[in-house]
Scaffold this active site. Structure first.
Site, short mmCIF file in Angstrom:
data_model
loop_
_atom_site.label_atom_id
_atom_site.label_comp_id
_atom_site.label_asym_id
_atom_site.label_seq_id
_atom_site.Cartn_x
_atom_site.Cartn_y
_atom_site.Cartn_z
N LEU A 178 5.07 3.07 4.31
CA LEU A 178 4.79 3.70 2.91
C LEU A 178 5.68 3.56 1.78
O LEU A 178 4.93 3.00 0.78
CB LEU A 178 4.96 5.23 3.50
N ALA A 179 6.82 3.34 1.93
CA ALA A 179 7.74 3.04 0.81
C ALA A 179 7.44 1.74 0.33
O ALA A 179 7.25 1.27 -0.90
CB ALA A 179 9.13 3.11 1.24
N ASP A 180 7.13 0.55 0.97
CA ASP A 180 6.92 -0.63 0.93
C ASP A 180 5.62 -0.69 0.16
O ASP A 180 5.42 -1.56 -0.79
CB ASP A 180 6.93 -1.34 2.28
N SER A 181 4.36 -0.10 0.60
CA SER A 181 3.40 0.12 -0.03
C SER A 181 3.26 0.53 -1.44
O SER A 181 2.86 0.13 -2.42
CB SER A 181 2.37 0.52 0.73
N ALA A 184 5.03 -1.86 -3.63
CA ALA A 184 3.90 -3.00 -3.75
C ALA A 184 3.13 -2.72 -4.99
O ALA A 184 2.84 -3.43 -5.94
CB ALA A 184 3.17 -3.43 -2.71
#
Length: 407
Positions: A178-181, A184
């Site tokens: 979630l946090a990576d997306s 991004a």
């Protein structure tokens, strides 16, 4: 440097980012996904990986015939080459590539590029218009800057996990990046903002993206609530502190639906639908926050009615009443959902390795200059020789780099 797609790939006509050149040096997952989003709308993305240590996303999750499926999505619309940046010849080659590029995306721990003499000073010297995009867990400065950072830590530190889960259960982490997306999405936006600024100034700049920050933004006004009221949002499960009924409910045929009543008019329609119109006249019903304080009453009213009906009947009744409802779907349902099918949200890509391959389509639709998936993720280093040849290296030069383990 002329970046072309693999042989046989249709051109992306009128792509809005056509001519934009991106070097993707990042791994796992925010930086690479941001580069993917740019590539989806026509940017010429070259994925640069270590000769012996490919992007770990190639091995994440399920694979088919030894081919990682996550990579097929994350690596789409990118050409792949290998380069050891820690060696002098690798450094020289990257500088030559950077001189032709508009954007470099990297997620090394702060100080790593500088250790290789590939920091902003060196990159901007060969290309003053370059946008260097640095995606790390904690940013480029501060007491945590040099710590290893992953999206899970951002989900924990931001407050997301603390407010997610049932009140009497442990904090809950999401079962996906979630946090990576979110980072991004923010990174792609940051890149386009920096490029817009370059149109005015003629100069590039550094984007400093800390993965711990974008997720905090999407959590809403938590810091302001605390600053002004000392309010700390507790775990409330599927319920909301701002409106009710808002929950998941089990149907008579054993499936689940989600109901939301953020608007007062919708809340009233739901009460009429489930046969409890008298609740609308309660003095507390006119406020979302007050309804949330009476969630037990409202959940019982809605839940009892839904439990007596099959899901198809529930959905039809809510639609007729113009009340907000959705089925709880897993990926099997998503693939068959008529709305997703109408939008072509999950589209088919023809891949040389795996044949027809279904994956999420580009993120949004543009009426005049649409994006497209031109190809799925390519094998490790598949385009190394072509990219280096376009850069002006001779076959002998490429052979020497291979013999030295640079590519």
């Amino acid at each position: 440097m002329t970046v072309s797609p693999p042989a046989g790939t249709p051109a992306l006509a009128q792509a809005p980012l056509s001519g934009l050149r991106v070097l993707d040096l990042a791994t796992l997952f925010a930086g690479p996904l941001a580069a993917t989003m740019l590539g989806d709308f026509g940017a010429e993305v070259v994925k640069i990986e270590h000769p012996d240590r490919p992007d770990p996303s190639r091995g994440h999750g399920p694979s088919k015939d030894g081919i990682g499926l996550w990579w097929k999505v994350l690596g789409r619309n990118k050409r792949t080459m290998t380069l050891d940046l820690s060696k002098p010849a690798g450094r020289t080659t990257l500088l030559r590539l950077a001189a032709t590029a508009d954007v470099v995306v990297e997620n090394f721990r702060p100080g790593t590029l500088e250790k290789w003499d590939l920091g902003w000073d060196e990159l901007s010297a060969v290309n003053p218009r370059l946008v260097l995009t640095r995606v790390t867990g904690f940013g480029q400065f501060g007491p945590y800057a040099r710590r290893p950072g992953f999206g899970t830590l951002a989900e924990a530190m931001s407050g997301f996990a603390a407010m997610t889960g049932e009140p009497d259960a442990p904090p809950t982490l999401p079962p996906f990046g979630l946090a990576d997306s979110i980072a991004a999405l923010a990174t792609a936006y940051a890149v386009m903002t920096a490029l817009a600024a370059r149109e005015r100034t003629g100069e590039g700049q550094v984007v400093d993206m800390a993965i711990i920050e974008p997720i905090l933004t999407v959590l809403g006004p938590q810091p302001t609530w605390y600053d002004q009221l000392g309010h700390v949002q507790p775990r409330t499960g599927n319920r909301s502190q701002n409106n009710a009924p808002r929950n998941t409910y089990r149907t008579a045929d054993g499936t689940w639906v989600a109901v939301s009543t953020s608007a007062q008019s919708v809340a009233e329609r739901v009460m009429r639908l489930v046969g409890r119109p008298e609740l609308i006249d309660e003095p507390w019903f006119g406020s979302g926050a007050e309804r949330a304080r009476h969630a037990d009453v409202l959940d019982t009213a809605v839940g009892d009615w839904i439990a007596r009906h099959d899901r198809a009947d529930v959905l039809a009744a809510f639609e007729k009443a113009e009340a907000a409802v959705a089925p709880i779907q897993d990926v099997r349902d998503v693939m068959a959902d008529p709305q997703y099918q109408a939008l072509d949200t999950v589209t088919t890509v023809h891949d040389p390795e795996l044949g027809p391959l279904r994956m999420q389509n580009v993120l949004f639709r543009l009426s005049a200059t649409p994006g497209a998936i031109r190809w799925a993720g390519r094998p490790h280093g598949a385009d190394t020789e072509e990219v280096l040849t376009e850069l002006g290296l001779s076959p002998a030069d490429v052979k020497e780099l291979r013999e030295e383990g640079i590519v």
